[in-house]
Design an enzyme around this catalytic site. Sequence first.
Site, PDB file in Angstrom:
ATOM      1  N   LYS A  84       0.837  -1.205   0.000  1.00 25.16           N
ATOM      2  CA  LYS A  84       0.000   0.000   0.000  1.00 25.16           C
ATOM      3  C   LYS A  84       0.873   1.257   0.000  1.00 25.16           C
ATOM      4  O   LYS A  84       0.625   2.199  -0.752  1.00 25.16           O
ATOM      5  CB  LYS A  84      -0.951  -0.014   1.209  1.00 25.16           C
ATOM      6  CG  LYS A  84      -2.064  -1.045   1.059  1.00 25.16           C
ATOM      7  CD  LYS A  84      -2.867  -1.273   2.337  1.00 25.16           C
ATOM      8  CE  LYS A  84      -3.862  -2.413   2.129  1.00 25.16           C
ATOM      9  NZ  LYS A  84      -4.643  -2.760   3.320  1.00 25.16           N
ATOM     10  N   ASP A 118     -10.799   3.276   3.811  1.00 31.19           N
ATOM     11  CA  ASP A 118     -11.108   1.842   3.738  1.00 31.19           C
ATOM     12  C   ASP A 118     -12.619   1.626   3.582  1.00 31.19           C
ATOM     13  O   ASP A 118     -13.061   0.548   3.178  1.00 31.19           O
ATOM     14  CB  ASP A 118     -10.661   1.148   5.033  1.00 31.19           C
ATOM     15  CG  ASP A 118      -9.518   0.170   4.831  1.00 31.19           C
ATOM     16  OD1 ASP A 118      -9.312  -0.270   3.696  1.00 31.19           O
ATOM     17  OD2 ASP A 118      -8.842  -0.142   5.834  1.00 31.19           O
ATOM     18  N   GLN A 167      -4.590  -1.401   9.507  1.00 24.92           N
ATOM     19  CA  GLN A 167      -4.565  -2.737   8.919  1.00 24.92           C
ATOM     20  C   GLN A 167      -5.197  -3.746   9.873  1.00 24.92           C
ATOM     21  O   GLN A 167      -4.882  -3.771  11.067  1.00 24.92           O
ATOM     22  CB  GLN A 167      -3.113  -3.132   8.577  1.00 24.92           C
ATOM     23  CG  GLN A 167      -2.981  -4.432   7.811  1.00 24.92           C
ATOM     24  CD  GLN A 167      -3.590  -4.392   6.411  1.00 24.92           C
ATOM     25  OE1 GLN A 167      -3.662  -3.336   5.785  1.00 24.92           O
ATOM     26  NE2 GLN A 167      -4.024  -5.527   5.924  1.00 24.92           N
TER      27      GLN A 167
HETATM   28  N1  GUN Z   1      -6.970  -6.701   6.099  1.00 23.65           N
HETATM   29  C1  GUN Z   1      -7.276  -7.446   5.000  1.00 23.65           C
HETATM   30  N2  GUN Z   1      -7.805  -6.659   4.039  1.00 23.65           N
HETATM   31  C2  GUN Z   1      -7.832  -5.400   4.538  1.00 23.65           C
HETATM   32  C3  GUN Z   1      -8.262  -4.155   4.004  1.00 23.65           C
HETATM   33  O1  GUN Z   1      -8.745  -4.036   2.873  1.00 23.65           O
HETATM   34  N3  GUN Z   1      -8.127  -3.084   4.835  1.00 23.65           N
HETATM   35  C4  GUN Z   1      -7.613  -3.204   6.075  1.00 23.65           C
HETATM   36  N4  GUN Z   1      -7.517  -2.096   6.808  1.00 23.65           N
HETATM   37  N5  GUN Z   1      -7.203  -4.338   6.599  1.00 23.65           N
HETATM   38  C5  GUN Z   1      -7.315  -5.433   5.822  1.00 23.65           C
END
Ligand code: GUN
Length: 283
Positions: A53, A120, A97
């Site tokens: 990311k 998100d 995350q």
């Molecule tokens: N863990 C697995 N997929 C995601 C996501 O799309 N966003 C976040 N914040 N955590 C995750």
Amino acid sequence: MTAQLIDGNALSKQLRGEVTRRASALKARGITPGLAVILVGDNPASQIYVRNKVKACEDSGLHSVLEKYDAALSEDDLLGRIAALNRDPAIHGILVQLPLPGHIDAQKVIESISPDKDVDGFHVASAGALLVGRPGFWPCTPYGCMKMLESIGYDLKGRHAVVIGRSNIVGKPMALMLLQKNATVTVCHSATPDLSAITRQADVVVAAVGKRNVLTADMVKPGAVVIDVGMNRNDQGKLCGDVDFDGVRQVAGWITPVPGGVGPMTITMLLVNTLEAAERTAG
Ligand code: GUN
């Protein structure tokens, strides 16, 4: 029939190019879009996700901050960091995350993020906005799936879309997005009897379960569009989706591969949401 591929890498490249151009335009006005990514603990998969990311931000000219904390970080301290980021004008998007360590209430943490920075799309305010069709941030994975359907010029109006899986992150928001485009939507899950009787009626199937071979060729209507959200490993340790790709591609009209399908689109839509958050502050 051999299905045509919906190439998530190619579509991502195109969309990220647009993000880069729009980010430059914002920078010319003195605003650099900024994303804060918070990782608590040392989950190996999460470490890879957050690295990807942050790299994607850098590649598209977005500012990013990665904050890594020990697994023992207290919930109060995490909430304190988010409060500071909510106030920080250089940060337009905040991503925590998941999963978080067990002693931290993940939903409470998500609700502490300002909805204006919830790139998100996991905050209840974002979920509510999607439900009633108001502006808000859409969760990145289903948003990416919608972009893939758009990329092939697929008109969902009056089509039967079947979503397999009912998670808050993918299945439920996916169903709402398809509904917003006037599809007739069925959501299937672990308690659905005779799944194949339903999927065989589908013009579009989105498989978002997290289990291999949930969708096989005999379950698919000829010509259907198949979107595979799954990220699993086969017996040889190779990345694979929820769909039996080799079988289903003989029946479907369109199909997304794994890898190279929905996966890259998820990060791309995070960039799009972050850029959009920055553009909103710019007015
Ligand atoms: N863990 C697995 N997929 C995601 C996501 O799309 N966003 C976040 N914040 N955590 C995750």
